[in-house]
Every structure is written in C-alpha cells, then in structure tokens.
Design a protein around this motif. Structure first.
Motif: not given
Length: 646
Positions: A75-82, A86-89, A130-134
């Motif tokens: 959960l905490s890692q997912s929060y960091v990724e959220l 903006p940096r996830l291209d 991350l599912s929507s990002l993909v």
C-alpha cells in the motif's frame, strides 16, 4: 483547515519523492509501510480475521503476519507510485510493467469489432492505480471510477495525479450517465468492485462464504453489451509489475436479469479468488469484506466434558434460532465444535497467566498438544461459545484474533466477565452483577416441547412402554464436591422400584459417564432383573444419542442425583418437578454451590429435595398429585440477552 494541512503535506511528499531515484523512493514507502504495521496497524485484526476465514489453517500465524506486513508495504509503495504519476511516461510503462500482447489484443479486438466499449473490472490488488496508466499507454481512452473523499482539496489533488496520464476520473455520485456515455463512445471504463456491497448487493460465493458485491458493473454490461475483462496487476518486485487481462466474463442476456447479474459477478469472484490464492499478500485484506454476509460461524469450544458441551450447544442453537427468526435461512448459521485440551494442568495454568498478561494464543502454543493447536489455528468464528474454565481463556484469545463475539457459560474462572460480550452465569456462582451478564437459576438447556416430542418418539421405538406412569431415574457420579456412593444409589433405586410397584409404573434408568464402576455394578445388580425396568442404560458401556432426552420426555416422574445442576435443569426443562437426592459431601462443613442452587430451585417450586428416608413417598406423591412446576424463564432470559448481541 485539516483538509488544507493534509493537502500541503501530501504535496510536499510528492515533491520530495519525485526528486529521489525510483528505487529509493519505493524503499522509503516500503519502510513506512513496515512502520505502520508495527506501530499502528489497527486494521491488522480485521486482516487476520479475514485471512483465517478464507484459508482456515492453510497458513501458520507467522505466515499470516508476513502477509499482512507485505500488504502495508505494498500500500505504501503504491502511494509513492501514485504521487510519482506525472513522472511515469511510456518508457516507464514499457520497462516496469509487463502486459502480454495477447491480453492487449483481446481488448483492442473487442473495441474494434463490437464498438460497445469495454469494462476493466479490477480489485484492490497490487497497485491497481497503475492499471489505467497502462491502458492509456496502449492507446485506450480510459475512464476510472472513484469515490469522492471528504477532504475536497486533497481529493482533487490525488485525482489530478490519477488523470495526469490521460485517464478521466468519474465520481460515483454521478457515475451512471457518464459510464453509459463512455461505453457508448467505445471507451474503456475501469471499475473497482471487490469490497462489501452492503445488504442490497449481489451475494456470491467467495472463499466458501457468501459475500456481497455491488451490482452496477453487471448491470452496465447487460444494458450496453460491453464486455467485462477482469484485470489484475501483480507487483513482482519493487517497481516491476505484471498485468493480466482475463477473458470476457459478460453473458448474453437470458431474459432473467437477476440470474445474469449473479452469473457475471460470480465469475468475477471466482477469478479474483484464484488470484488471491496465488498472491495472498497483494489483496487488500484490511477491509471487512464479509461485513454483510448472511453466513455466520458459531464456534463451540469444548473442554471434553459432555455437560459443558451440551450447554454450549444449547446456546449455539439459540443463536441459530434467533437468526432464523430474524429472516436468515437455517443454512446461514453454521455451528462447529472444537475440542481442545492442554498438555497438562500446569501448562493450563501457564496459559491462563500468559493470556491475562496479554500474550496471544500463538505465543502460548507450547501449552497444547500439536493436534489441538492445529485445530485452534484452523478455526474461524463470528461467535465463540465456551462453557467451563478450561475453555474460557481460549475463547477470549480467539475473540481478539478473529474479531468475534464471545459468549461464556458459567463463571470463567480467573478471567473477568467484562472481557466477554455476554456471560451466562448461574446465580450460585455468585459473581458481581455486570451489564454483560445474565444470571440464571440453573444450567443452560436446549430442550423444547418440539425436541422432546421427537426424542420421545425415538425412544419408544427402542423401549416397549405399556404403562401410563413412567419413572425416570438419572444417576450422576462423583464431582469435586460430592461422592456418589453405591450404598446410597442402591437405597434410592430400591425405594424407586417399590414406588413403581405402588404406582403400577415402569422405570427407565440411566447412569452418566461420571458414574463409578462400583455404582454401575450396584445398579446392574439391583435393577438388571427387575421386571418393571424397561431401560437400563450404563453410559460407560453403551449409550445412544438422545437417550437422556428420551427418558425426560417419556417420564412423568423424574428422580435425579443433585451434584449436577445441568442434569437437574434438564429435568425441570422437560416440564417436570424432579425429586432430587444428594450424594455425600466430601467436605461436610462447607456449603456447596449445588446446595445453594437447589435451595433456590426448591423455594420456587421447581424441584423436590429428598433423601432415602422419604424418597419413596416423594415419588408416589409426584405420581398421584403431580404439581406443575413454576415457570422456568431462564431460557427466555438468555434468548433476550443473545438477541442484543447478534
């Protein structure tokens, strides 16, 4: 003000974490998750109860703890990724998130050929954000359904993160029209649908138990013809993820909307369960997933004593009856019995002391034989019922671990009554009154007029009753306070047989498992050849289910030894006023709790206290002038108290 402060904190966190290398920021997130697990983690109890309910002993306590810890870390890692969205291209997606070409093509083909949009049905699994990002990275027009949180400024900021890569956020408050329009426009809508759907949800089988799930996804699919693809993202290690898109689970409308909705949602529940079984640390167990389930488990903890088990089962039966009267089906209340024992009396005392000091059951596992501990570890319950001091501490430990409600029958020895949700205490146990306790005149019994009728019919098939009058004799045995001597039993039986001659009655006799060999031999010698004895049951040699209950049902006169209040209570509950004789006290100078209880019962006209000098007269008086016992309201009192906690 609170919203603004949280918004500033989260924004500062996002700024800081975006400056750091990816792996370092995830390490910080993982460490923060571990800290929450160790220092706060108030949802750990919910997670542990959910895991116990789902896997029923598959995992040892240490394994469960590791699973729960990893949930917090994920959960905490997912929060960091959220916060780093903006940096996830596209390059990030290609490097860190694997998705099979066949999976992507499955969705692309549905959009191209059918033109009805598609539903990504997912769960709080891995980093679901991350599912929507993909989806956006592969050229799909993405919409994600979100719930509006109470902190408006913070909520807006987090949704800005979600939408920063092209996904449009749809809020549940006005979702219906927007989802329908998105599907009509041949877009993809991502929906989370794995949490409790409330009483109005559709109930599906999930880990062997009914679970409520919101119906919306299935209804959207049936109305628009949109395919439904279960989508799961699995964190493989650190920033690396893998996305799986399963086959379409939608159905062609059959004309039975209820059936079709259930079929779609049951298919999703089955797929979700298969993923959870493979990756139990990736799902959000912290939610009360079975909150609305009609299925409740009642665990009866037995200390091996038949009388204690019978009382606990009687309470369990009342719980089931009350739930059935409230509209639940009988099959929705599942009663299970768990017999537990300690290695020895010394380790039982160690367990009691350790439990009082706050040690959990698993730290004290050395107190049990391995097979007994394994049974405890595999148990799950919503209600826990115990009777007798050996089971009292185990019930309290399981109550805490399973987030269950605990009901104790009789004084729980060293444990405070306040620790239980309900205590059913005989008056003779003499404890201080408390709001969580109900006080009874006798023991708990589950006998009813209906059950007695069934027991009577069953016993008549075994015993040829020809007389209109029947004397039932219930012989107990030695206890802590009493010794049942062969001479006393011989004298009582002799008087009972003389009374049977005088009343032209037949006699039904049973001993108990506590009856000594000497008493059994005396009973067989005196009654074995007596013509009026239609049933002589030596419990330690041969017994059958419902024997005592059948005797209670068929006898219009009852005689019982008074060392067992439970046995006397059952005699009263059968609608008779039993004649009670007392065995020899081991400590003559001290008043026993049985004496106090029986004195109260006699005062209320519920029993006749007798002795060998007048027992024949009391039996004959009971036969010639059967005085109906006073109203015995213990069971109504217990049912009323139970109804408040279930």
């Amino acid at each position: 003000m609170e919203d603004y402060i949280l918004y500033l904190i989260v924004k500062a966190e996002a700024f800081f974490l975006r400056l750091l290398p990816l792996r370092l920021s995830l390490w910080i997130g993982r460490s923060f998750g571990s800290a929450i697990y160790y220092l706060i983690g108030k949802r750990k109890q919910v997670a542990r109860a959910n895991l116990r309910a789902a896997f029923r002993g598959r995992y040892k306590p240490a394994q469960l703890n590791r699973i729960i810890k990893r949930i917090y870390q994920n959960l905490s890692q997912s929060y960091v990724e959220l916060l780093r969205f903006p940096r996830l291209d596209e390059a990030y997606v290609k490097k860190y998130i694997k998705v099979g070409d066949a999976d992507v093509e499955r969705v692309r083909k549905a959009l191209k050929e059918d033109g009805k949009g598609a539903i990504y049905l997912t769960a709080h699994f891995g980093n679901w954000e991350l599912s929507s990002l993909v989806g956006s990275a592969y050229g799909f027009k993405m919409n994600v359904l979100a719930r509006w949180q109470k902190f408006e400024r913070l909520n807006g900021y987090l949704n800005k993160m979600r939408g920063s890569k092209g996904a449009r956020v749809i809020f549940k408050e006005d979702a219906k029209e927007e989802i329908m329009q998105a599907l009509k426009d041949n877009e993809v809508v991502g929906i989370l649908s794995d949490q409790d759907g409330g009483k109005r949800g559709e109930f599906v089988d999930f880990f062997g138990r009914k679970a409520s799930i919101a119906k919306g996804v299935a209804q959207f699919s049936l109305r628009t013809g949109a395919p439904v693809f279960p989508v799961f993202i699995i964190r493989e290690k650190g920033p690396y993820h893998r996305i799986s898109i399963e086959d379409d689970i939608s159905v062609l409308p059959s004309g039975d909307i209820k059936k079709d909705v259930h079929e779609i949602l049951q298919r999703f529940a089955a797929v979700l369960q298969s993923y959870i079984e493979k990756h139990p640390d990736q799902w959000l167990w912290l939610h009360k997933r079975w909150k609305s389930t009609p299925t409740k488990y009642v665990l009866v903890i037995s200390d091996g004593k038949a009388g204690h088990l019978k009382q606990s089962l009687a309470v369990a039966g009342m719980v089931k009856d009350l739930r059935t009267e409230s509209g639940y089906e009988e099959k929705d209340t599942i009663i299970e019995a768990l017999e537990v024992r300690f290695k020895n009396g010394y380790l039982r005392a160690v367990f009691d002391m350790g439990t009082l000091l706050g040690f959990d059951l698993h730290r004290l596992s050395f107190c049990f034989p391995k097979e007994a501990y394994d049974r405890i570890n595999a148990a799950y319950a919503d209600f826990i019922i115990s009777c007798g001091s050996p089971a009292a501490g185990i019930a309290l430990s399981l109550k805490k671990e399973l987030n269950a409600k605990a009901i104790v029958v009789m004084r729980p020895n060293v444990y405070p009554v306040e620790g239980y949700d309900l205590a059913i205490i005989p008056l003779h146990d003499k404890i201080k009154k408390t709001p969580k306790a109900v006080f009874t005149k006798g023991a708990v019994t589950g006998l009813t007029a209906e059950s007695l009728s069934k027991y009577a019919s069953a016993l008549r098939e075994r015993v040829d009753i020809t007389k209109g009058s029947v004397i039932g004799v219930l012989i107990g045995g030695d206890s802590k306070a009493y010794a049942l001597d062969a001479d006393l039993v011989t004298a009582v039986l002799d008087e009972a047989l003389h009374a049977a001659e005088e009343l032209d009655a037949e006699v039904l006799i049973t001993t108990s498992r506590r009856t000594s060999g000497a008493v059994e031999n005396a009973v067989k010698t005196l009654a074995g050849g007596a013509g009026r004895v239609k049933l002589l049951l030596i419990a330690n040699e041969s017994n059958f289910e419902g024997a005592i209950e059948g005797i209670l049902a068929l006898s219009n006169i009852l005689v019982a030894s008074g060392e067992s209040i439970a046995m006397v209570t059952e005699a009263i509950a059968s609608g008779r006023r039993p004649v009670v004789f007392m065995p020899r006290k081991k400590r003559p100078l001290f008043r026993t709790k049985q004496e106090s209880a029986l004195a109260n019962l006699e005062k209320e006209g519920l029993v006749r206290l007798s002795d060998t000098g007048r027992i024949k007269k009391d039996i004959c008086d009971s036969g010639r002038q059967p005085a109906p016992p006073a109203a015995f309201s213990d069971m109504d009192l217990i049912r009323s108290a139970l109804s408040k906690i279930i």
